[in-house]
Design an enzyme around this catalytic site. Structure first.
Site, PDB file in Angstrom:
ATOM      1  CB  SER A  99      -0.900  -0.004   1.242  1.00 33.10           C
ATOM      2  OG  SER A  99      -1.529   1.248   1.423  1.00 33.10           O
ATOM      3  CE1 TYR A 153      -4.344  -2.123   4.635  1.00 35.46           C
ATOM      4  CE2 TYR A 153      -3.641   0.106   4.097  1.00 35.46           C
ATOM      5  CZ  TYR A 153      -4.019  -1.164   3.691  1.00 35.46           C
ATOM      6  OH  TYR A 153      -4.072  -1.465   2.350  1.00 35.46           O
TER       7      TYR A 153
END
Length: 347
Positions: A142, A167
């Site tokens: 990501s 995350y």
């Protein structure tokens, strides 16, 4: 090739599975269909690929009624026993691991979900790949791994040791674990740092989906950091083209590998997949208003914990190694999403 794609009830996984099925690969999709967001949308994606909701049972393979080269299995990544059984039975050539607990802000509320799915799940995939002769692994990372980095555009050569959400930390951990397996076991692994993916069949927790929904329903939209944000919005078709090229061109394993590979020859790579053209959030909202023909009611709010003000992808490695650069203009992408949204929700 015979390819396992995890996360095929999800946004990117759904599109990737369809792309590989249509070009003739044999694909098995895997997803646990969790309720992080509307499961009806997830089942609708599966249905689009010919997977009948009524036939889905845990750890049971379902054949597509639309594509003879597509099958699906509902399975948790944390279920190591059954995951290994799947690998042993199906003998995959390659794996594209996209399944994960998504979302930055949700990681503040439910951190355990990220450890279970993104750390334990990723580790189980690495072990299954290692022990079952899989030729290469591509996996979702990501853009959030760049965290507090100030230098832009973000480069894969940059240090990424300052994440601002759990995350992001789990995605960086996935990259580190993957490098370890590339180094120790000569397994070609490629991390894909996606930048703000949007388009048809997108996720309801992301900005474009929420904005379109609220504007059409005459509700205000939440605009964080008082609109002083930039995002490198990347259209789904561009993402898929990049992922397919990565699957087809994994890093080369070392032919004379002896378990002592140096950093320079470990078959490991990370790519940014982004448009390389950040868009101001207020300009993005304006483009949505133009497509909808309706003004948004804006609820201006401060920055949220775990968020960053700007993202911008340096895609030079993607261009150099794979001859590809995402190109879709954000207005075209927004129009395509709105067309899909109106049709899907019958508006």
């Amino acid at each position: 090739m015979k390819i396992l794609i995890t996360g095929t009830a999800g946004f990117i996984g759904f599109h990737l599975a369809n792309a590989l099925i249509k070009r003739g690969d044999e694909v098995i999709g895997l997803d646990n269909i969790n309720d992080y967001y509307d499961v009806n949308l997830k089942y609708a994606r599966l249905n689009e690929a010919g997977i009948d909701k009524e036939k889905i049972e845990y750890n049971e393979i379902v054949k597509s009624n639309k594509y003879p080269n597509y099958k699906f299995i509902k399975l948790n990544l944390e279920d190591k026993f059954n995951l290994f059984k799947l690998f042993e039975k199906e003998k995959f050539d390659k794996v594209c691991h996209l399944a994960a607990q998504a979302g930055v802000r949700y990681s503040l509320k439910n951190p355990d979900a990220y450890i279970n799915s993104n750390i334990i799940g990723h580790m189980n995939i690495l072990e299954a790949v290692r022990h079952n002769g899989v030729n290469a692994l591509a996996y979702a990372s990501s853009s959030s791994v760049y965290g507090l980095n100030k230098k832009q555009p973000f480069s894969t050569d940059d240090n990424v040791d300052h994440p601002v959400s759990l995350y992001a930390a789990t995605k960086k951990a996935d990259e580190l674990m993957s490098h370890t397996y590339s180094y120790l076991y000569n397994i070609p692994t490629t991390g894909l740092r996606f930048f703000t993916v949007y388009g048809p069949w997108g996720r309801p927790d992301m900005a474009l989906f929420k904005f379109v929904k609220n504007i059409l329903e005459d509700k205000p939209i939440d605009v964080y950091n008082y609109g002083e944000m930039k995002r490198d919005f990347t259209y789904i078709d561009d993402i898929i083209e990049g992922v397919v090229r990565v699957i087809d061109n994994p890093p080369k394993p070392k032919p004379d590998w002896d378990g002592r590979a140096s950093e320079s020859v470990a078959p490991y790579k990370v790519y940014n997949i982004g448009n390389g053209a950040p868009v101001k959030l207020m300009d993005f909202i304006e483009a949505i208003e133009e497509v909808l023909g309706k003004k948004a009611k804006k609820n201006l709010l401060p920055m949220q914990p775990g968020d960053v003000a700007s993202t911008w992808a340096n895609t030079s490695d993607l261009e150099k190694d794979l001859g590809y650069k995402p190109y879709t203009d954000v207005r075209e992408g927004i129009k395509n999403f709105v067309d899909w949204y109106r049709k899907f929700y019958d508006i």
